[in-house]
Design an enzyme around this catalytic site. Structure first.
Site, PDB file in Angstrom:
ATOM      1  N   GLY A   1       0.840  -1.197   0.000  1.00 34.38           N
ATOM      2  CA  GLY A   1       0.000   0.000   0.000  1.00 34.38           C
ATOM      3  C   GLY A   1       0.870   1.239   0.000  1.00 34.38           C
ATOM      4  O   GLY A   1       2.090   1.165   0.175  1.00 34.38           O
TER       5      GLY A   1
ATOM      6  N   SER B   1       2.621   4.819   1.001  1.00 34.72           N
ATOM      7  CA  SER B   1       3.275   5.280   2.223  1.00 34.72           C
ATOM      8  C   SER B   1       2.199   5.915   3.115  1.00 34.72           C
ATOM      9  O   SER B   1       1.332   6.641   2.627  1.00 34.72           O
ATOM     10  CB  SER B   1       4.337   6.328   1.852  1.00 34.72           C
ATOM     11  OG  SER B   1       4.973   6.788   3.015  1.00 34.72           O
TER      12      SER B   1
ATOM     13  N   SER C   1      -0.225   4.413   4.467  1.00 35.54           N
ATOM     14  CA  SER C   1      -1.537   3.744   4.386  1.00 35.54           C
ATOM     15  C   SER C   1      -1.800   2.926   5.647  1.00 35.54           C
ATOM     16  O   SER C   1      -2.932   2.496   5.889  1.00 35.54           O
ATOM     17  CB  SER C   1      -1.612   2.857   3.138  1.00 35.54           C
ATOM     18  OG  SER C   1      -0.619   1.850   3.189  1.00 35.54           O
TER      19      SER C   1
ATOM     20  N   LYS D   1       0.455   0.226   6.734  1.00 35.14           N
ATOM     21  CA  LYS D   1       1.048  -1.120   6.666  1.00 35.14           C
ATOM     22  C   LYS D   1       1.810  -1.467   7.944  1.00 35.14           C
ATOM     23  O   LYS D   1       1.568  -2.509   8.562  1.00 35.14           O
ATOM     24  CB  LYS D   1       2.025  -1.228   5.471  1.00 35.14           C
ATOM     25  CG  LYS D   1       1.413  -0.941   4.130  1.00 35.14           C
ATOM     26  CD  LYS D   1       2.444  -1.003   3.016  1.00 35.14           C
ATOM     27  CE  LYS D   1       3.563   0.015   3.109  1.00 35.14           C
ATOM     28  NZ  LYS D   1       3.138   1.420   3.031  1.00 35.14           N
ATOM     29  N   SER D   2       2.751  -0.616   8.314  1.00 36.98           N
ATOM     30  CA  SER D   2       3.608  -0.917   9.476  1.00 36.98           C
ATOM     31  C   SER D   2       2.792  -0.962  10.764  1.00 36.98           C
ATOM     32  O   SER D   2       3.020  -1.826  11.617  1.00 36.98           O
ATOM     33  CB  SER D   2       4.709   0.128   9.633  1.00 36.98           C
ATOM     34  OG  SER D   2       5.572   0.062   8.547  1.00 36.98           O
TER      35      SER D   2
ATOM     36  N   SER E   1       5.943  -1.843  -1.982  1.00 34.09           N
ATOM     37  CA  SER E   1       5.930  -2.789  -3.110  1.00 34.09           C
ATOM     38  C   SER E   1       4.915  -2.362  -4.168  1.00 34.09           C
ATOM     39  O   SER E   1       3.906  -3.032  -4.362  1.00 34.09           O
ATOM     40  CB  SER E   1       5.692  -4.223  -2.626  1.00 34.09           C
ATOM     41  OG  SER E   1       4.665  -4.336  -1.671  1.00 34.09           O
TER      42      SER E   1
HETATM   43  P1  ADP Z   1       3.031   2.780   6.280  1.00 36.59           P
HETATM   44  O1  ADP Z   1       3.764   1.672   6.979  1.00 36.59           O
HETATM   45  O2  ADP Z   1       1.983   2.269   5.319  1.00 36.59           O
HETATM   46  O3  ADP Z   1       3.931   3.791   5.649  1.00 36.59           O
HETATM   47  P2  ADP Z   1       2.439   3.729   8.942  1.00 36.59           P
HETATM   48  O4  ADP Z   1       1.817   2.555   9.632  1.00 36.59           O
HETATM   49  O5  ADP Z   1       3.871   4.044   9.218  1.00 36.59           O
HETATM   50  O6  ADP Z   1       2.164   3.577   7.364  1.00 36.59           O
HETATM   51  O7  ADP Z   1       1.614   5.045   9.241  1.00 36.59           O
HETATM   52  C1  ADP Z   1       0.203   5.072   9.189  1.00 36.59           C
HETATM   53  C2  ADP Z   1      -0.335   6.196  10.047  1.00 36.59           C
HETATM   54  O8  ADP Z   1      -1.771   6.160   9.985  1.00 36.59           O
HETATM   55  C3  ADP Z   1       0.050   6.032  11.502  1.00 36.59           C
HETATM   56  O9  ADP Z   1       0.296   7.310  12.041  1.00 36.59           O
HETATM   57  C4  ADP Z   1      -1.210   5.410  12.120  1.00 36.59           C
HETATM   58  O10 ADP Z   1      -1.359   5.729  13.473  1.00 36.59           O
HETATM   59  C5  ADP Z   1      -2.321   6.071  11.291  1.00 36.59           C
HETATM   60  N1  ADP Z   1      -3.572   5.303  11.229  1.00 36.59           N
HETATM   61  C6  ADP Z   1      -4.783   5.795  11.498  1.00 36.59           C
HETATM   62  N2  ADP Z   1      -5.738   4.866  11.356  1.00 36.59           N
HETATM   63  C7  ADP Z   1      -5.128   3.731  10.993  1.00 36.59           C
HETATM   64  C8  ADP Z   1      -5.588   2.411  10.712  1.00 36.59           C
HETATM   65  N3  ADP Z   1      -6.873   2.072  10.770  1.00 36.59           N
HETATM   66  N4  ADP Z   1      -4.678   1.494  10.352  1.00 36.59           N
HETATM   67  C9  ADP Z   1      -3.383   1.838  10.287  1.00 36.59           C
HETATM   68  N5  ADP Z   1      -2.876   3.056  10.533  1.00 36.59           N
HETATM   69  C10 ADP Z   1      -3.741   4.017  10.899  1.00 36.59           C
END
Ligand code: ADP
Length: 200
Positions: free
Chosen positions: A33, A35, A37, A39-40, A107
């Protein structure tokens, strides 16, 4: 190219036997997904939940792996391909070892994700699309990357100056702008149970 005198050695113990002593199957739970979104965030909570249920997990995500194994890899389409290929091969080793592998990488290219899918047996690659509109991701912007990308300070940024190819038929979609983190985790856990990868 593999050296012709390097011959694959078949081992006596199978991956299923390695996994069986743990009481769960091994697979790759592949988050993809944009950045920010989520994932982490979801991947980490999922790993925590699985660990508390006594499962053997291992997590890898984009930034951490670029500090070590893939520190010589950039962000061009070609480099992203190699980044994912290496991650896929490592994930495969962990599946062989009987571990529930969780990965969280943008990805962005379908072909690269499909390459990893092809490395393991059918049913062992679970593609989880962390789906979230780019406007919401850009608003979240936890690392300030969208701001920089929109100002032209980061080249080849997925969704801004490089494409993101949405999964066509992923095993799971978690809509992180609609579901809470806990609901996203529960959805993955329910899927793993439905496929007998983990026990209820
Ligand atoms: P990625 O790994 O996709 O780059 P991160 O997990 O680092 O994204 O960041 C996502 C951000 O969105 C975080 O600050 C997280 O707290 C916020 N967020 C809000 N709602 C959700 C949700 N339902 N699932 C995941 N993250 C969420």
């Amino acid at each position: 190219m593999a050296e012709k005198n390097v011959v694959w050695h078949a081992h006596k113990l199978t991956r299923q036997e390695r996994a069986a002593i743990k009481g769960h199957q091994s697979c790759i739970i592949w988050f993809t997904g944009l950045s920010a979104s989520g994932k982490s965030t979801v991947a980490n909570e999922l790993e925590y939940a699985l660990n508390k249920k006594g499962m053997h997990t291992y997590i890898r995500d984009g930034d951490n792996i670029r500090h070590g194994l893939n520190k010589n890899i950039g962000f061009s389409a070609e480099d992203r391909k190699e980044n994912i290929r290496r991650i896929g091969e490592v994930a495969k080793l962990f599946v062989d070892a009987g571990v529930l592998v969780i990965t969280a990488f943008i990805s962005p290219f379908k072909e690269d994700r499909d390459t990893v899918r092809g490395l393991v047996n059918a049913g062992e690659f679970i593609e989880v699309y962390a789906k979230c509109p780019i406007s919401v991701c850009a608003e979240r912007d936890p690392k300030g990357l969208y701001k920089k990308a929109m100002a032209g300070e980061i080249k080849e940024f997925t969704g801004i100056s490089q494409p993101y190819e949405e999964p066509v038929n992923p095993e799971l979609v978690v809509e992180t702008d609609k579901l809470s983190v806990e609901e996203c985790v529960d959805k993955v856990l329910a899927y793993l149970k439905s496929k007998d990868i983990i026990k209820g």
